[in-house]
Scaffold this motif. Structure first.
Motif, mmCIF file in Angstrom:
data_model
loop_
_atom_site.group_PDB
_atom_site.id
_atom_site.type_symbol
_atom_site.label_atom_id
_atom_site.label_comp_id
_atom_site.label_asym_id
_atom_site.label_seq_id
_atom_site.Cartn_x
_atom_site.Cartn_y
_atom_site.Cartn_z
ATOM 1 N N ALA A 300 0.812 -1.218 0.000
ATOM 2 C CA ALA A 300 0.000 0.000 0.000
ATOM 3 C C ALA A 300 0.843 1.263 0.000
ATOM 4 O O ALA A 300 0.421 2.303 -0.507
ATOM 5 N N HIS A 469 -11.039 4.814 -1.577
ATOM 6 C CA HIS A 469 -10.451 3.480 -1.445
ATOM 7 C C HIS A 469 -9.004 3.536 -1.892
ATOM 8 O O HIS A 469 -8.609 4.416 -2.667
ATOM 9 N N GLY A 470 -8.201 2.605 -1.401
ATOM 10 C CA GLY A 470 -6.826 2.501 -1.859
ATOM 11 C C GLY A 470 -6.767 1.981 -3.290
ATOM 12 O O GLY A 470 -7.708 1.357 -3.783
ATOM 13 N N GLU A 479 -7.719 -1.401 -3.340
ATOM 14 C CA GLU A 479 -6.640 -2.029 -2.586
ATOM 15 C C GLU A 479 -6.671 -1.544 -1.145
ATOM 16 O O GLU A 479 -6.800 -0.335 -0.892
ATOM 17 N N GLN A 482 -5.975 0.888 3.484
ATOM 18 C CA GLN A 482 -6.472 2.241 3.742
ATOM 19 C C GLN A 482 -7.809 2.475 3.038
ATOM 20 O O GLN A 482 -8.106 1.890 1.997
ATOM 21 N N ARG A 483 -8.589 3.375 3.627
ATOM 22 C CA ARG A 483 -9.884 3.718 3.055
ATOM 23 C C ARG A 483 -10.389 4.987 3.733
ATOM 24 O O ARG A 483 -10.058 5.246 4.890
ATOM 25 N N LEU A 498 -3.410 6.606 7.854
ATOM 26 C CA LEU A 498 -2.898 6.959 6.531
ATOM 27 C C LEU A 498 -1.403 7.247 6.645
ATOM 28 O O LEU A 498 -0.945 7.855 7.618
ATOM 29 N N MET A 502 0.768 6.232 0.398
ATOM 30 C CA MET A 502 -0.498 5.572 0.066
ATOM 31 C C MET A 502 -1.242 6.368 -1.009
ATOM 32 O O MET A 502 -1.205 7.601 -1.025
ATOM 33 N N LEU A 504 -5.088 6.954 -2.624
ATOM 34 C CA LEU A 504 -6.516 6.760 -2.386
ATOM 35 C C LEU A 504 -7.324 7.503 -3.439
ATOM 36 O O LEU A 504 -6.818 8.433 -4.086
#
Length: 597
Positions: A300, A469-470, A479, A482-483, A498, A502, A504
């Motif tokens: 991620a 969303h990742g 993925e 994380q979200r 976070l 990453m 998003l």
């Protein structure tokens, strides 16, 4: 009798023959994948539901299908209310429903290769309250009645070069080995397909729109690994790439191999590994450590090569989107453009940019009321023309060797109403609030979700999906871990801190059933932010997606000076990055679309 009614009847007959009083049908595969190969599309085959998340329960006299708020409209269009009751998740879970509806003393079947161990525990406890039993099946009863069920894909594996991956497979495996030693464990099970693809720097073509290969893996504390994949899928290039540190086995040998881990300490991810893996290890006498798959977090957090590749892919993809939006501005007002011709045209522009391997998901091309169906997929039966004085929503993305893209734009065809402009601008204000957010290291995505919703809430409005969303690097468009999603929404990942690196999505929306949908989506990169006098490490977001917003939908009276400046700065960057990639009338259109507000 309809096709789906006949399939439901055939399944019930099979359940009687298997001495079962019910069966649970999830939409996943042996790897707990979100998107699955055609052979695993059991829910769609049984019910007609074409969404990417859902499950069903079949009992002798009733049946229920469970979907979240993204599919409330879609499930009613695709699944017969005569055969199925519609259940909303997370308000009603499969376990809760079974507790109320399973027959006293009944035997409810489940496939242990399609559920997590935690789900099994909850469902078993719920049924026990009813005096009913949860029964693992040796063969999925849908497979027994599915005539013409496709075989798993035979596609060859593909090497992901180290210069795009940014790290060799050997060094990734060594990092996992070092982590295992710290956990005093001997091996880790990798069963998530994107984890295996990332760890071994391989890709595949076994799942539509997600470049992964059907496989399992064991990574050991010495950095070596066992990879379980159908041998006919391995070419000489992949053998050479994997090297001597990776032992190859047939995918079908994976379950038996777990029996050889007796007395070993084995890490298994309870979210990503199915119940059958835990059961096999238990029977072997292994000591199981329930830990998150050790590849999830490093996958991620993108390295420099992955970030650079993603930026290159986004610029390429942005030029295709700009050509498409220019084309749409010319052709849609003439009439004759519909949802399917529009999505086909966008695909053609993406292909013309070069390096497109696949779409990253089925394009959501929604005209008018179809735009209010959050995960709509146009078909010959539902295809609508793009009509004047309406809204058109296009959510799409591409898979490129250097990155995965995902973008949504909402466009006015003709003259939008004052309500459309007001609600678009409220969504835009939420999008800007997330984009401009500054937050201390350790902040969770759930803490940022209200940034996106606050202006809609003030107007008594909301949307029934997460805000972000990742996204993977030439991997899954959705993925973890994380979200950006509401706390307690049942959408996993909102509680993940976070971290810089990453990626998003930032995609607030608004949907008016039967009328129109609005969504604005960019991908963003989490980056460190320098703030003079800051007493903590601070993070923020840097946009990765460079495509103009529809200026005709922005109500300037609703924007603050800071918000107007953000839009103008964003459009200036779009022109700077995408301008050199387009020419002629498309460039003229881009200059106009990016003019200051």
């Amino acid at each position: 009798m309809s096709t789906y009614e006949a399939r439901l009847a055939a399944l019930r007959e099979q359940l009687r023959s298997d001495r079962l009083d019910g069966f649970v049908v999830p939409l996943t595969d042996e790897h707990m994948s979100e998107y699955v190969g055609s052979y695993a599309q059991r829910l769609a085959w049984l019910t007609g539901f074409k969404g990417s998340a859902g499950s069903a329960v079949v009992l002798p006299e009733e049946a229920a299908i469970f979907v979240d708020g993204r599919y409330t409209l879609q499930v009613r269009d695709q699944v017969s209310a005569e055969q199925w009751s519609y259940q909303s998740v997370p308000e009603t879970s499969v376990a809760d429903w079974l507790q109320q509806h399973a027959p006293e003393g009944g035997r409810i079947g489940y496939d242990p290769w399609l559920h997590t161990r935690d789900w099994v525990k909850k469902a078993r406890a719920a049924l026990a309250d009813k005096g009913a039993e949860l029964v693992a099946v040796g063969r999925n009863p849908i497979d027994a009645v599915w005539s013409g069920q496709p075989d798993p894909s035979p596609a060859l594996l593909i090497v992901q070069p180290d210069d795009l991956a940014g790290q060799s497979s050997a060094s990734k495996r060594q990092a996992i080995a070092d982590w295992l030693k710290g956990e005093k464990a001997d091996a880790a099970v990798l069963s998530a397909l994107d984890s295996i693809a990332w760890t071994f720097n391989i890709r595949g073509e076994d799942v539509s729109h997600t470049p992964v290969a059907l496989s399992f893996a064991l990574v050991h504390d010495d950095g070596t690994a066992d990879l379980f994949v159908a041998p006919e899928k391995i070419g000489d290039d992949v053998r050479q790439h994997l090297g001597n540190g990776v032992r190859l086995h047939d995918r079908s040998a994976f379950e038996a191999s777990l029996a050889g881990l007796g007395g070993k300490t084995v890490v298994v991810d309870p979210e990503r590994a199915v119940a059958a893996i835990f059961e096999a290890l238990d029977q072997a006498g292994a000591r199981i450590l329930s830990r998150r798959d050790p590849s999830v977090l490093p996958k991620a957090i993108k390295n420099e090569a992955e970030v650079a590749g993603h930026m290159a892919a986004q610029a390429r993809d942005g030029s295709a989107m700009v050509r498409f939006l220019h084309w749409l501005s010319v052709e849609a007002p003439k009439g004759g453009v519909d949802e399917l011709t529009a999505s086909d045209q966008l695909l053609a522009f993406r292909k013309a940019c070069g390096d497109l391997r696949d779409l990253s998901f089925d394009t959501i091309s929604g005209a008018g009321p179809n735009g209010a169906i959050v995960h709509y997929k146009a078909s010959e039966e539902t295809n609508r023309p793009l009509e004047m004085n309406s809204l058109y929503l296009i959510d799409s993305g591409g898979q490129y060797p250097d990155g995965t893209t995902d973008i949504t734009r909402t466009v006015a065809i003709g003259t939008p109403t004052a309500e459309m402009r007001q609600r678009y601008t409220l969504v835009l204000k939420g999008h800007i609030a997330v984009s401009r957010a500054r937050f201390p290291a350790g902040t969770r995505g759930a803490q940022l979700d209200t940034f996106a919703r606050q202006y809609l809430w003030q107007a008594g409005l909301d949307y029934a999906h997460g805000t972000g969303h990742g996204v993977g690097s030439y991997l899954s468009v959705h993925e973890g871990p994380q979200r950006i999603a509401p706390a307690g929404s049942g959408q996993a990942g909102g509680d993940e801190p976070l971290r810089a690196g990453m990626i998003l999505s930032n995609e607030p929306g608004y949907y008016k059933p039967g009328a129109y949908g609005i969504r604005i989506e960019n991908l963003v990169l989490v980056v460190p932010v320098e703030i003079p006098g800051a007493e903590k490490d601070v993070l923020g977001f840097e946009p990765l997606t460079w495509v103009p917003m529809d200026r005709s939908l922005i109500d300037l009276t609703l924007l603050t000076a800071e918000e107007r400046a953000w839009v103008d700065d964003y459009h200036a960057r779009v022109l700077e990055i995408i301008g050199p990639r387009v020419d002629g009338e498309a460039l003229d259109w881009l200059r106009s679309a990016c003019a200051p507000l």
